[in-house]
Design an enzyme around this catalytic site. Structure first.
Site, short mmCIF file in Angstrom:
data_model
loop_
_atom_site.label_atom_id
_atom_site.label_comp_id
_atom_site.label_asym_id
_atom_site.label_seq_id
_atom_site.Cartn_x
_atom_site.Cartn_y
_atom_site.Cartn_z
N GLY A 77 -3.79 -6.64 4.11
CA GLY A 77 -3.47 -5.97 5.38
C GLY A 77 -4.67 -5.21 5.92
CB THR A 78 -7.26 -3.15 4.25
OG1 THR A 78 -6.29 -2.35 3.57
CG2 THR A 78 -8.43 -2.28 4.65
CG ASN A 155 1.96 4.19 5.01
OD1 ASN A 155 1.66 4.29 6.20
ND2 ASN A 155 1.32 4.82 4.07
CG HIS A 205 0.27 -5.84 -2.05
ND1 HIS A 205 0.53 -4.58 -2.53
CD2 HIS A 205 -0.61 -5.67 -1.04
CE1 HIS A 205 -0.20 -3.70 -1.86
NE2 HIS A 205 -0.90 -4.34 -0.94
CB THR A 241 -12.84 -21.47 -0.49
OG1 THR A 241 -14.10 -22.07 -0.17
CG2 THR A 241 -11.90 -22.53 -1.04
CB CYS A 329 -4.05 5.29 -0.26
SG CYS A 329 -3.42 3.65 -0.01
#
Ligand code: PLP
Length: 391
Positions: A77-78, A155, A205, A241, A329
């Protein structure tokens, strides 16, 4: 130190990360053991990995009502958040960003860096319930703005922002609009075909896929320029990739999340509501953080006045209960969360804030374990430091 096993814990920190679903893992394994070819190669052995990635693109698109061509896989997401903002600065040549004071660090730390490089950043305030004032936003978004970036769901508190309404405003003003939907996806219904959002970030995740895979929705014909990871993959929009197995897992997780949306609202919402009303009615001097109305069904942020959240977390941990103080975080930092600060939650409450976040794997037994443990923990901590409490 004895580390508890998964079976022994009550995991109520699903906004931090989630368990990889068994169905997701099962789907991924063949892409690690058998179909490990490079999806960009031309021989037949690469056909299956390519199919896996494209199937996942369809599944992720379906979760948010988008077209598969509008989904670009990233590492998290970051990265998606950073890519949308950096791209907008590049393609518009403008030097102003409008965002909110309660975004995740994925936006705020990047914005802070950009402001050191001369970009003007406007941080919109929120009210005591964590809600935005749309008139403030309307005023701030102007012809100098490269992009407006607002999260769909917070969040920490779970508070939802009216992003579809904001998208209309940005469209009228000719300003690109990005939404961080990392916490919203799979928890509330998202239909990109029915709104005017230009970019939307997702993360695997948070919805039972592995860590290290995310996606950026880029609306058809929206101007986008890759910034950090240039290369030929993902139609030139994101090089490197592809992380095929994780992308396949993300696809399966998106499919599962879509099929469980109704459950999120009913069963999970009911467990959250039961825990909330138990805490607020049983434990004195505690408060819900954020609006009770427009909120994710799985999230509960509560403050226990006068107690340090780290002490609560440690004692809950001793009982095998995992949750967090504010966002994961910031755990470990003694500073109260920037979200609660922006909501002007008094310091003695902000420092004692705990977030419980549920997933489809939680059961009534988990709620019962918290009900048994929490009142005793709070009264014990209060008896140890009665003077710091402010009612
Ligand atoms: N945005 C929000 C709202 C989040 O909650 C998070 C993670 O907690 C992120 C972005 C970052 O996502 P990732 O961990 O995939 O980089």
């Amino acid at each position: 130190m004895k580390v508890p096993t998964e079976k022994e814990i009550v995991y109520l920190d699903n906004n931090a990360t989630t368990k990889v679903a068994a169905e997701v893992f099962e789907e991924m394994v063949p892409y690690l053991t058998e179909y490990w070819g490079n999806p960009s190669s031309s021989y037949r052995f690469s056909h299956q990995p390519r199919e896996g990635v494209e199937g996942a693109r369809d599944q992720v698109a379906a979760l948010i009502g988008a077209q598969p061509k509008e989904i670009f896989f990233t590492s998290c997401g970051t990265e998606s958040d950073n890519a949308a903002i950096s791209s907008a600065l590049r393609v518009t040549g403008r030097r102003k960003i409008v965002t909110t004071a309660v975004e995740h660090a994925a936006i705020l730390n990047h914005a802070e860096q950009l402001s050191k490089e001369g970009v003007r950043v406007v941080y919109l305030p929120v009210d005591a319930e964590g809600r935005l004032n749309i008139a403030d936003l309307e005023k701030a978004v102007d012809e100098e703005t490269a992009i407006c970036s607002v999260m769909w769901a917070n969040n920490e508190t779970g508070v939802l922002f009216p992003v579809e309404e904001i998208a209309e405003i940005c469209k009228l003003k000719g300003v690109l609009f990005h939404v961080d939907a990392v916490q919203a996806a799979g928890k509330v219904s998202i239909n990109m075909a029915g709104n005017k959002i230009d970019f939307l970030s997702l993360s695997g995740h948070k919805l039972h896929a592995p860590k290290g895979v995310g996606a950026l929705f880029i609306r058809r014909r929206a101007k986008f320029s890759p910034h950090v990871i240039g290369g030929h993959q993902e139609r030139g929009k994101r090089g490197g990739t592809e992380n095929v197995a994780s992308i396949v897992g993300f696809g399966k997780a998106a499919e599962l999340a879509g099929s469980r949306l109704a459950e999120k609202k009913s069963r999970i919402g009911k467990m959250r509501d039961e825990l909330e009303s138990f805490i607020l009615t049983t434990i004195p001097d505690c408060y819900r953080n954020g609006s009770g109305q427009d909120r994710l069904p799985n999230t509960l942020s509560v403050s226990f006045d006068g107690i340090d959240s780290e002490s609560i977390l440690m004692m809950l941990d001793q009982k095998g209960i995992c949750c967090s103080s504010g966002s994961a975080c910031t755990t470990g930092s003694l500073e109260p969360s920037h979200v609660l600060k922006a909501m002007h939650v008094p310091l003695s409450r902000a420092k004692g804030s705990i977030r419980f976040s549920f997933s489809a794997y939680n059961t009534q037994a988990d709620v019962d374990r918290v009900r048994e443990a929490l009142p005793g923990i709070i009264s014990k901590l209060r008896s140890q430091s009665p003077v710091t409490r402010v009612s």
